[in-house]
Design an enzyme around this catalytic site. Structure first.
Site, mmCIF file in Angstrom:
data_model
loop_
_atom_site.group_PDB
_atom_site.id
_atom_site.type_symbol
_atom_site.label_atom_id
_atom_site.label_comp_id
_atom_site.label_asym_id
_atom_site.label_seq_id
_atom_site.Cartn_x
_atom_site.Cartn_y
_atom_site.Cartn_z
ATOM 1 N N ASP A 1 0.793 -1.228 -0.171
ATOM 2 C CA ASP A 1 -0.067 0.362 0.141
ATOM 3 C C ASP A 1 0.977 0.887 -0.059
ATOM 4 O O ASP A 1 1.491 1.255 1.472
ATOM 5 C CB ASP A 1 -0.868 0.026 1.385
ATOM 6 C CG ASP A 1 -2.001 0.761 1.030
ATOM 7 O OD1 ASP A 1 -1.938 2.116 0.257
ATOM 8 O OD2 ASP A 1 -3.166 1.302 2.193
ATOM 9 N N HIS B 1 0.318 7.946 3.378
ATOM 10 C CA HIS B 1 1.093 7.856 4.829
ATOM 11 C C HIS B 1 2.522 7.437 4.939
ATOM 12 O O HIS B 1 3.674 7.127 5.639
ATOM 13 C CB HIS B 1 0.633 5.557 4.710
ATOM 14 C CG HIS B 1 -0.258 5.296 4.750
ATOM 15 N ND1 HIS B 1 -1.218 5.628 5.704
ATOM 16 C CD2 HIS B 1 -1.084 4.576 3.968
ATOM 17 C CE1 HIS B 1 -2.710 5.278 5.410
ATOM 18 N NE2 HIS B 1 -2.680 4.973 3.831
ATOM 19 N N ILE C 1 -0.341 10.070 8.832
ATOM 20 C CA ILE C 1 -0.995 7.864 9.021
ATOM 21 C C ILE C 1 -0.460 6.716 9.309
ATOM 22 O O ILE C 1 0.117 5.986 8.116
ATOM 23 C CB ILE C 1 -2.545 8.454 9.612
ATOM 24 C CG1 ILE C 1 -2.863 7.966 8.291
ATOM 25 C CG2 ILE C 1 -2.423 9.994 10.089
ATOM 26 C CD1 ILE C 1 -4.536 8.064 8.136
ATOM 27 N N GLY D 1 -4.738 2.104 7.548
ATOM 28 C CA GLY D 1 -5.398 1.003 8.844
ATOM 29 C C GLY D 1 -5.462 -0.304 9.490
ATOM 30 O O GLY D 1 -5.407 -0.873 9.805
#
Length: 283
Positions: A187, A192, A207, A210
């Site tokens: 990903d 990120h 961040i 998830g």
């Protein structure tokens, strides 16, 4: 949103060659090996007797962020990962040839101004034996795409957390560079990694993915309840509530319930729940 196009979306079958390096890198992205002298965690990051983290199934045979395709008609910038479900039929291999077959299960129209929820699933198959290894399912909340006249169908009922003090507490510290490691498992969303991108969508800094937080849940369950016996973890479901910032400590509150586990995760420093309605199933 193009409801007809989405409902009949033709996913390409994904063929993937999984290597031991991939398996180790995924575990490192979750912080396994934090104590390199801990042989139980070392088993997930060292090729001698290597084991796969069960949650690795969520990155296998992954079709990519297909909702960015203009043909979907989805406002992809407003899409949030809502829930994640996983059923594991066989312990995951550490290497081999994998096939991923994805499909749309259904789309729930929440109404004009209320968004829509897209439910999709994927079968993970061992290409050599033909055995089904796992089923991965998720919901994507398309905040900008409700009111197209579809049915407001409910999704799976979330796990209910017990109304009592948790049986176990497990704190996991994440590294400031955690997202930079985890993204190497596939990903590569700049949200990120790039501070400018993160600020452009309202975050102070990049961040954590998830699904990395989801993987931390698998790590917490393995450590706290299963003595790192990965073959025993056969199901893991969560609802995403808020993002984690790399470098934060994630606290898992775990309840043992009828041979299974219920859990939630929070960031004590910010007093915010990041995973909720968690359920883990055991063999």
């Amino acid at each position: 949103m193009d409801f007809e196009a989405l409902s009949n979306w033709d996913f390409e079958e994904i063929k993937q060659t999984l290597t031991e390096r991939d398996t180790i890198l995924y575990a490192l992205g979750l912080g396994f090996g934090e104590d390199p002298t801990d042989k139980k965690e070392l088993a997930f990051v060292y090729e001698d007797g290597l084991k796969a983290v069960p949650s690795m199934a969520v990155i296998l045979g992954y079709p990519g962020f297909w909702l960015r395709d203009p043909k979907t008609g989805v406002n992809w910038q407003k899409v949030l990962h809502g829930e994640q479900w996983l059923d594991i039929y066989k312990p995951l291999p550490t290497h081999g040839r994998i096939v991923g077959r994805s499909q749309i299960d259904f789309i729930s129209d929440k109404g004009e101004g209320k968004g829509a929820v897209i439910y999709q699933s994927r079968e993970i198959i061992d290409a050599d034996s033909g055995d089904k290894l796992a089923r991965v399912a998720m919901s994507a909340f398309a905040r900008g795409d409700g009111g197209f006249g579809g049915e407001n169908r409910p999704g799976p009922t979330p796990a209910v957390l017990p109304d009592r003090v948790p049986d176990h507490i497990c704190d996991i510290e994440t590294l400031p560079r955690q997202a930079l490691i985890y993204r190497l498992s596939g990903d590569m969303n700049p949200l990120h990694a790039d501070p400018d991108v993160a600020r452009s969508v309202g975050f102070d800094r990049p961040i954590l993915h998830g699904l990395a937080t989801y993987g931390l849940a698998a790590r917490a369950i393995l450590k706290t309840l299963l003595d790192y016996d990965s073959a025993r973890l056969v199901g893991l479901d969560v609802r995403f509530s808020a993002p984690v910032y790399p470098g934060e400590t994630v606290r898992f509150e775990i309840w043992e319930e009828d041979g299974e586990a219920r859990f939630r995760a929070s960031i004590p420093a910010r007093d915010v729940v990041v995973l909720n309605n968690g359920a883990a199933r055991f063999a």
